[in-house]
Scaffold this motif. Structure first.
Motif, PDB file in Angstrom:
ATOM      1  N   ILE A  54      58.328  63.606  49.049  1.00  0.00           N
ATOM      2  CA  ILE A  54      57.741  63.001  48.233  1.00  0.00           C
ATOM      3  C   ILE A  54      56.527  63.409  47.640  1.00  0.00           C
ATOM      4  O   ILE A  54      55.575  63.907  48.289  1.00  0.00           O
ATOM      5  CB  ILE A  54      57.386  61.409  48.779  1.00  0.00           C
ATOM      6  CG1 ILE A  54      58.610  60.586  48.856  1.00  0.00           C
ATOM      7  CG2 ILE A  54      56.575  60.732  47.963  1.00  0.00           C
ATOM      8  CD1 ILE A  54      58.596  59.494  49.502  1.00  0.00           C
ATOM      9  N   LEU A  55      56.255  63.615  46.307  1.00  0.00           N
ATOM     10  CA  LEU A  55      55.189  64.136  45.682  1.00  0.00           C
ATOM     11  C   LEU A  55      54.239  62.965  45.088  1.00  0.00           C
ATOM     12  O   LEU A  55      54.545  62.135  44.289  1.00  0.00           O
ATOM     13  CB  LEU A  55      55.560  65.405  44.595  1.00  0.00           C
ATOM     14  CG  LEU A  55      54.372  65.981  43.921  1.00  0.00           C
ATOM     15  CD1 LEU A  55      53.548  66.835  44.776  1.00  0.00           C
ATOM     16  CD2 LEU A  55      54.720  66.662  42.966  1.00  0.00           C
ATOM     17  N   PRO A  75      58.869  64.395  54.135  1.00  0.00           N
ATOM     18  CA  PRO A  75      57.026  64.636  54.286  1.00  0.00           C
ATOM     19  C   PRO A  75      56.834  64.139  52.908  1.00  0.00           C
ATOM     20  O   PRO A  75      57.569  64.023  51.753  1.00  0.00           O
ATOM     21  CB  PRO A  75      57.024  66.079  54.311  1.00  0.00           C
ATOM     22  CG  PRO A  75      58.583  66.456  54.544  1.00  0.00           C
ATOM     23  CD  PRO A  75      59.548  65.491  54.267  1.00  0.00           C
ATOM     24  N   VAL A  76      55.459  63.951  52.662  1.00  0.00           N
ATOM     25  CA  VAL A  76      54.689  63.548  51.851  1.00  0.00           C
ATOM     26  C   VAL A  76      53.708  64.844  51.277  1.00  0.00           C
ATOM     27  O   VAL A  76      53.307  65.267  52.147  1.00  0.00           O
ATOM     28  CB  VAL A  76      53.656  62.451  51.926  1.00  0.00           C
ATOM     29  CG1 VAL A  76      53.037  62.169  50.597  1.00  0.00           C
ATOM     30  CG2 VAL A  76      54.555  61.053  52.006  1.00  0.00           C
ATOM     31  N   VAL A  77      53.907  65.004  49.871  1.00  0.00           N
ATOM     32  CA  VAL A  77      52.743  66.153  49.619  1.00  0.00           C
ATOM     33  C   VAL A  77      51.838  65.622  48.690  1.00  0.00           C
ATOM     34  O   VAL A  77      52.654  64.797  47.679  1.00  0.00           O
ATOM     35  CB  VAL A  77      53.536  67.458  48.821  1.00  0.00           C
ATOM     36  CG1 VAL A  77      52.779  68.575  48.404  1.00  0.00           C
ATOM     37  CG2 VAL A  77      54.636  67.998  50.001  1.00  0.00           C
ATOM     38  N   ILE A 122      58.449  61.487  42.680  1.00  0.00           N
ATOM     39  CA  ILE A 122      57.094  61.357  42.385  1.00  0.00           C
ATOM     40  C   ILE A 122      56.772  59.882  42.376  1.00  0.00           C
ATOM     41  O   ILE A 122      57.395  59.134  41.960  1.00  0.00           O
ATOM     42  CB  ILE A 122      56.899  62.080  41.063  1.00  0.00           C
ATOM     43  CG1 ILE A 122      57.269  63.729  41.089  1.00  0.00           C
ATOM     44  CG2 ILE A 122      55.534  61.702  40.630  1.00  0.00           C
ATOM     45  CD1 ILE A 122      57.081  64.259  39.885  1.00  0.00           C
ATOM     46  N   LEU A 123      55.722  59.633  43.170  1.00  0.00           N
ATOM     47  CA  LEU A 123      55.206  58.308  43.442  1.00  0.00           C
ATOM     48  C   LEU A 123      53.696  58.387  42.819  1.00  0.00           C
ATOM     49  O   LEU A 123      52.925  59.271  43.179  1.00  0.00           O
ATOM     50  CB  LEU A 123      55.410  57.550  44.745  1.00  0.00           C
ATOM     51  CG  LEU A 123      56.760  57.593  45.262  1.00  0.00           C
ATOM     52  CD1 LEU A 123      56.892  56.900  46.679  1.00  0.00           C
ATOM     53  CD2 LEU A 123      57.667  56.542  44.489  1.00  0.00           C
ATOM     54  N   GLY A 135      52.183  65.892  34.858  1.00  0.00           N
ATOM     55  CA  GLY A 135      51.355  67.294  35.674  1.00  0.00           C
ATOM     56  C   GLY A 135      52.278  67.636  36.738  1.00  0.00           C
ATOM     57  O   GLY A 135      52.427  68.558  37.114  1.00  0.00           O
ATOM     58  N   LEU A 136      52.632  66.415  37.444  1.00  0.00           N
ATOM     59  CA  LEU A 136      53.410  66.458  38.789  1.00  0.00           C
ATOM     60  C   LEU A 136      54.771  67.160  38.553  1.00  0.00           C
ATOM     61  O   LEU A 136      55.279  67.936  39.301  1.00  0.00           O
ATOM     62  CB  LEU A 136      53.305  65.019  39.583  1.00  0.00           C
ATOM     63  CG  LEU A 136      52.086  64.830  40.078  1.00  0.00           C
ATOM     64  CD1 LEU A 136      52.281  63.319  40.623  1.00  0.00           C
ATOM     65  CD2 LEU A 136      51.498  65.505  41.517  1.00  0.00           C
TER      66      LEU A 136
END
Ligand code: 5GP
Length: 189
Positions: A54-55, A75-77, A122-123, A135-136
């Motif tokens: 998840i980004l 994981p979250v980045v 993407i959240l 951008g993400l």
């Protein structure tokens, strides 16, 4: 998401220049029990996707991304907005115009944490003009990964972001969409 609409109507306030303030549960104080329901909802909406990461973007995205990540077991980045000596030298960068701050800034993610085999969700908390999300997406593309979806807590339907992302083929899902904030009144789509 009915629960979210009720929460926004009860606790949200309309600020200057089309800003919805939800500081009591999402942007300043965090209502963890409530955010947990949001995390579950994201899992349901993207249950058909095999997500590996998840980004999100600092700071407000981190809370919802972390809570949702427990349901995806990944994981979250979070993309960093500020230069820091701690950040690795090798980064993917993208320029993002901030609607709330009125300026452009660079977001950065270490090349270690998004890779070509990643399937990324993407959240973010809000979608307005879509620059943060774009951008993400740009960072994931630079890394060679795939964007499986974009999940947004509150989409502001009267700004261009939703249209921009959907037209470019992004799998965008928003938990609620605001139609208008005119006359300090919150109207949902
Ligand atoms: P965008 O990049 O889509 O134009 O704007 C999204 C970002 O701006 C979100 O990450 C959020 O932090 C901020 N933002 C945009 N509109 C609002 C709003 O009405 N209320 C709050 N609290 N944040 C907003």
């Amino acid at each position: 998401m009915e629960l979210l609409k009720e929460k926004i109507l009860k606790e949200g306030t309309v600020g200057e220049s089309g800003i919805l303030k939800v500081d009591s549960f999402l942007n300043h104080q965090l209502d963890i029990q409530f955010l947990n329901e949001i995390g579950k909802e994201f899992k349901e909406l993207f249950s058909d996707k095999k997500i590996t990461k998840i980004l999100t973007i600092e700071a407000s995205g981190i809370a919802i991304a972390s809570i949702a990540a427990q349901y995806f077991n990944v994981p979250v980045v979070f993309a960093k907005k500020t230069e820091s000596k701690n950040l690795d030298k090798e980064t993917y960068d993208s320029d993002v115009y901030s609607f709330t701050k009125g300026k452009t800034y660079k977001i950065k993610v270490s090349k270690k944490y998004i890779q070509a085999n990643d399937k990324v969700l993407i959240l973010d908390d809000f979608l307005a003009n879509g620059y943060a999300a774009l951008g993400l997406i740009n960072i994931v593309e630079k890394a060679g990964g795939s964007v499986e979806g974009v999940g947004i807590v509150i989409e502001k339907g009267f700004q261009e972001g939703g249209k921009r992302l959907r037209e470019s083929g992004v799998n965008l899902k928003s938990l609620v969409t605001i139609e208008s904030l005119e006359n300090n009144t919150i109207k949902f789509k």
